[in-house]
Design a protein around this motif. Structure first.
Motif, short mmCIF file in Angstrom:
data_model
loop_
_atom_site.label_atom_id
_atom_site.label_comp_id
_atom_site.label_asym_id
_atom_site.label_seq_id
_atom_site.Cartn_x
_atom_site.Cartn_y
_atom_site.Cartn_z
N THR A 35 -50.68 56.20 -70.55
CA THR A 35 -50.88 57.35 -71.45
C THR A 35 -49.72 57.47 -72.42
O THR A 35 -48.67 56.85 -72.24
CB THR A 35 -51.03 58.66 -70.66
OG1 THR A 35 -49.80 58.90 -69.97
CG2 THR A 35 -52.17 58.62 -69.68
N GLU A 37 -48.78 59.87 -76.43
CA GLU A 37 -49.39 60.56 -77.58
C GLU A 37 -49.97 59.55 -78.56
O GLU A 37 -49.73 58.34 -78.43
CB GLU A 37 -48.31 61.42 -78.27
CG GLU A 37 -47.17 60.60 -78.85
CD GLU A 37 -46.10 61.46 -79.50
OE1 GLU A 37 -46.11 61.56 -80.73
OE2 GLU A 37 -45.27 62.03 -78.77
N ASN A 38 -50.71 60.03 -79.55
CA ASN A 38 -51.25 59.15 -80.59
C ASN A 38 -50.11 58.40 -81.27
O ASN A 38 -49.08 58.99 -81.60
CB ASN A 38 -51.99 59.95 -81.66
CG ASN A 38 -53.38 60.33 -81.19
OD1 ASN A 38 -53.97 59.63 -80.37
ND2 ASN A 38 -53.89 61.43 -81.71
N GLY A 39 -50.28 57.12 -81.45
CA GLY A 39 -49.25 56.31 -82.12
C GLY A 39 -48.12 55.91 -81.19
O GLY A 39 -47.06 55.47 -81.63
N LYS A 42 -49.51 52.22 -77.42
CA LYS A 42 -50.18 51.83 -76.18
C LYS A 42 -50.96 50.52 -76.39
O LYS A 42 -50.90 49.61 -75.57
CB LYS A 42 -51.14 52.95 -75.72
CG LYS A 42 -50.45 54.29 -75.48
CD LYS A 42 -51.39 55.35 -74.98
CE LYS A 42 -52.40 55.85 -75.99
NZ LYS A 42 -51.83 56.60 -77.13
N GLN A 79 -60.17 48.68 -78.35
CA GLN A 79 -60.60 49.98 -78.88
C GLN A 79 -61.88 49.77 -79.67
O GLN A 79 -61.93 48.90 -80.54
CB GLN A 79 -59.52 50.55 -79.80
CG GLN A 79 -58.59 51.48 -79.09
CD GLN A 79 -57.58 52.09 -80.04
OE1 GLN A 79 -57.04 51.40 -80.91
NE2 GLN A 79 -57.32 53.35 -79.88
N GLU A 163 -58.87 52.67 -74.11
CA GLU A 163 -59.70 53.86 -74.36
C GLU A 163 -61.19 53.53 -74.26
O GLU A 163 -61.94 53.69 -75.23
CB GLU A 163 -59.37 54.48 -75.71
CG GLU A 163 -57.92 54.95 -75.78
CD GLU A 163 -57.61 55.71 -77.06
OE1 GLU A 163 -58.49 56.45 -77.52
OE2 GLU A 163 -56.51 55.54 -77.59
N THR A 166 -64.31 56.32 -75.05
CA THR A 166 -64.47 57.04 -76.32
C THR A 166 -65.96 57.18 -76.65
O THR A 166 -66.70 56.20 -76.60
CB THR A 166 -63.77 56.27 -77.46
OG1 THR A 166 -62.45 55.98 -77.05
CG2 THR A 166 -63.76 57.07 -78.75
N HIS A 196 -56.61 58.94 -72.92
CA HIS A 196 -56.09 60.26 -73.27
C HIS A 196 -56.56 61.31 -72.25
O HIS A 196 -56.15 62.45 -72.31
CB HIS A 196 -56.57 60.68 -74.67
CG HIS A 196 -55.83 59.99 -75.76
ND1 HIS A 196 -54.51 60.21 -76.02
CD2 HIS A 196 -56.22 59.04 -76.65
CE1 HIS A 196 -54.11 59.44 -77.03
NE2 HIS A 196 -55.13 58.72 -77.42
#
Lengths: 238, 261
Positions: A35, A37-39, A42, A79, A163, A166, A196
């Motif tokens: 995990t 945060e965005n950016g 990962k 992704q 992810e 999604t 996330h």
């Protein structure tokens, strides 16, 4: 058995550090969630593990063999938005069948056992009825499901998932996590999943790798806050 | 019409080209390399011009040059991953420029031969060319049968193909080389200007007609046979250039399908 070992990994885009001091392991039977945060780089970390990018410093060991001493098969779901080739002329069934090719079927015909894996994989994501549809006609969530089915059909020793849920509803996500949990607990599969939804997954995962922004760095550089291990289901580690 | 030897050879060549064009064309489209055929055909002209200047067989010199450039193309595709059409622009203009310069240096009246390669002449095809095409067709059919699954995986997504253990770099270079050799062989027949249309259009049409990968190849072969044979017959009776007639038939089929599908 150790499937992934990351030691003191750093990765720079040109001169800009984005990852530093990354150390963790994923073993057979582990369900590890990654995990941040965005950016938080990962996906970059996953690409380093898969050999698609080369670490600037440190090392990544991706086992060549599985716990039965056969060639390790890696199932990777990139992704969705970035990777899914929606214009590709293929039916759902053809695409999911292609998941069996790395199982020694590049030059051989798929047999009954392969077809069973394909059917089971499609049923597990609720896409069996859609098997003759062209993949370009599917919705975003359905495309995600068949990407998952393709990897399930492969029956890999190690799942590397970016992810993967999604666009899926809560019930489907829960079902998916249960399937992964079963695969790691009862079949010794290794799982490394970027997510996330760590609140949803923490009941299933036994390892949590968290990337956090490095304090004091002038760059947007991420490092590991922790690699928490939780107790595993007693039926694992065969 | 079939009493003439040149027409028999033209039909034989058309059938062989119809078998290979959809296979290569589909992969070129899916790899977003549709213009690669155009690039390599321009480079082919440089190969032909070099052959004529040095006094070597233009076909073999052409194959050699195209194979080298097919390798360079893969390198540039990697360097300019995000803007892969840059490699096309560089090599297409470079190939044409080299061809024109070499033609300028050659004062032995080779311009006529270059014209033939530029526009092609399916009705002047030799027995040797038909045999070379036959060998190439058999090679491509065998390679397609053996590597179909690997190529399917590679064209769907290179990164998952890599993680599945496929040698993606080697496969890409080999595919480019095979495309280059095909172009070098069919370029004198259909002409450098139309080679990419002959390769790409049958697959571009069949993609709209089939749901499945194998279906696209099968329908592509049917479309290619229809276009090539109708184009050849049309050009015989109308006295029009065969390559251009075939291309126009493909475009007509494409337009009709675009309206109804």
């Amino acid at each position: 058995m150790q499937y992934i070992k990351v030691e003191d990994l750093a990765f720079h885009y040109e001169d800009e550090p984005v990852l530093e001091n990354i150390c963790f392991e994923v073993n057979s039977g582990d369900f590890a969630m990654l995990t941040g945060e965005n950016g938080a780089a990962k996906t970059t970390l996953l690409r380093n593990i898969l050999g698609l990018l080369k670490p600037t410093k440190g090392s990544v060991m991706l086992s060549k063999k599985n716990r039965e001493n056969k060639k390790l098969v890696v199932g990777y779901i990139p992704q969705q938005v970035a990777s899914f080739n929606a214009g590709f002329p293929s039916t759902v069934l053809e695409l999911v069948r292609s998941g069996r090719y790395p199982r020694g079927k590049w030059f051989k015909k798929l047999d009954e056992d392969d077809e069973k894996h394909v059917e089971k994989a499609l049923e597990s994501v609720g896409m069996w009825e859609m098997r003759h549809k062209k993949i370009g006609e599917l919705s975003g969530g359905q495309k995600q499901r068949i990407s998952i089915a393709r990897v399930f059909a492969m029956d890999p020793d190690l799942f590397i998932l970016d992810e993967p849920t999604t666009g899926m509803d809560v019930a489907s996500r829960e079902e998916f996590y249960k399937l992964l949990k079963h695969a790691s607990d009862y079949h010794g599969k290794g799982i490394l999943m970027v997510t996330h939804d760590h609140e949803e997954i923490r009941h299933y995962a036994n390892k949590h790798i968290e990337l956090v922004r490095k304090e004091g760095s002038p760059w947007r550089c991420f490092s590991m806050d922790s690699c928490k291990e939780r107790s595993k289901h007693p039926s694992s580690f065969h | 019409m079939f009493l003439y030897g040149f027409m028999q050879r033209a039909f034989q060549a058309s059938v062989l080209i119809s078998l290979i064009a959809p296979m290569l064309g589909l992969f070129l489209i899916l790899r977003r390399q549709s213009l690669m055929a155009d690039t390599l055909s321009h480079v082919s002209l440089a190969g032909v011009a070099l052959g004529l200047l040095l006094g070597y067989d233009p076909t073999w010199m052409n194959i050699l040059v195209v194979v080298v450039v097919a390798g360079i193309l893969e390198y540039l595709r990697k360097v300019y991953r995000t803007y892969s059409e840059i490699s096309i622009a560089i090599l297409m203009s470079g190939g044409m420029a080299v061809a024109l310069v070499l033609m300028g240096l050659n004062d032995s009246g080779a311009t006529v031969s270059i014209q033939q390669f530029l526009f092609g002449s399916i009705v002047t095809i030799s027995v040797q060319q038909v045999w070379m095409l036959l060998v190439l067709t058999l090679l491509i059919i065998i390679l397609y049968s053996v590597f179909r699954k690997a190529m399917y995986t590679l064209t769907f997504d290179e990164e998952t193909a890599y993680t599945a253990g496929l040698p993606i770099q080697f496969m890409s270079v080999m595919f480019n080389i095979l495309t280059g050799v095909t172009i070098a062989l069919i370029m004198p027949i259909v002409g450098a200007l139309l080679v990419s249309a002959i390769l790409i259009l049958p697959a571009a049409i069949s993609i709209r007609l089939s749901k499945s990968f194998n279906g696209v190849i099968f329908i592509g072969i049917v479309v290619a046979l229809f276009g090539m044979i109708m184009g050849l017959v049309g050009s015989y009776y109308l006295g029009t250039p065969p390559g251009a007639t075939i291309t126009l038939i493909y475009i007509a089929v494409f337009s009709v399908i675009a309206v109804f599908k």
